[in-house]
Enzyme design. Structure first.
Site, PDB file in Angstrom:
ATOM      1  CD  GLU A 237       7.032  11.168 -13.529  1.00 25.17           C
ATOM      2  OE1 GLU A 237       7.537  11.196 -14.655  1.00 25.17           O
ATOM      3  OE2 GLU A 237       7.610  10.682 -12.530  1.00 25.17           O
TER       4      GLU A 237
ATOM      5  CG  HIS B 147      -0.288   0.130   2.531  1.00 23.25           C
ATOM      6  ND1 HIS B 147       0.183  -0.955   3.218  1.00 23.25           N
ATOM      7  CD2 HIS B 147      -0.009   1.208   3.304  1.00 23.25           C
ATOM      8  CE1 HIS B 147       0.721  -0.562   4.362  1.00 23.25           C
ATOM      9  NE2 HIS B 147       0.619   0.753   4.431  1.00 23.25           N
TER      10      HIS B 147
END
Length: 139
Positions: free
Chosen positions: A116, A8
Site C-alpha cells: 500500500e 528488515h
C-alpha cells in the site's frame, strides 16, 4: 528487552530475477547484493530482503488483508498510480474509506505480496478514530 526499530523486511519469492526487477522499478530500491537465491536492497534506509523459494504454496496470500504500507505525500498519489499502471503492476481495488482516513493505493508483487502507498499518518488515524469511533478504547 528494548526493541530499537524495524530491522528488515523479507519476502519469499518464486522467481528472484523477476522480483528484483519489480522492486527496483516499483520502489526504486537500490540492489546491494545478489546471490543464487537471495537479494538485499536499500529502500530509502529500509533493509529489504528477497529469498527465492520456488516450491511453496502461494494461493492463500490472496485471501489475506495482510500488507506492507509505505508513506507517500498526498501530492504524489496520482503520479504513484500512473507509475504502477505504466509498469503493468497488479493494482487492487481499494476499500471504501472516510476522507479523514486519507488515501491509499493497494497493489501486489509478482508473488501476491500486498503493498500500500498511503497518504495518512498514525497520528491522523488516531485523531479520526477518537473523534468518530466511540466504541474504541484508547490507551
Amino acid at each position: 528487552m528494548n526493541i530499537k526499530g524495524l530491522n528488515h523486511l523479507l519476502f519469499s519469492v518464486s522467481n528472484l530475477e523477476q522480483s528484483i526487477d519489480f522492486y527496483q522499478q516499483v520502489f526504486d530500491a537500490k540492489l546491494l547484493v545478489k546471490g543464487r537465491s537471495t537479494a538485499y536492497f536499500d529502500l530509502n534506509g529500509i533493509w529489504l530482503a528477497l529469498n527465492e523459494e520456488k516450491h511453496i504454496p502461494r494461493n492463500e496470500i490472496n485471501e489475506s488483508y495482510t500488507h506492507t504500507a509505505f508513506s507517500i505525500d498526498e501530492s504524489e498519489l496520482e503520479s504513484a498510480i500512473q507509475h504502477l499502471k505504466a509498469l503493468n503492476v497488479n493494482i487492487l481495488e481499494g476499500r471504501e474509506r472516510a476522507e479523514q482516513d486519507k488515501q491509499s493505493i493497494y497493489f501486489t508483487d509478482p508473488d501476491g505480496h500486498k503493498f500500500e502507498f498511503h497518504t495518512g499518518t498514525l497520528q491522523e488515524r488516531l485523531k479520526y478514530y477518537r473523534d468518530q469511533k466511540k466504541h474504541m478504547t484508547f490507551y
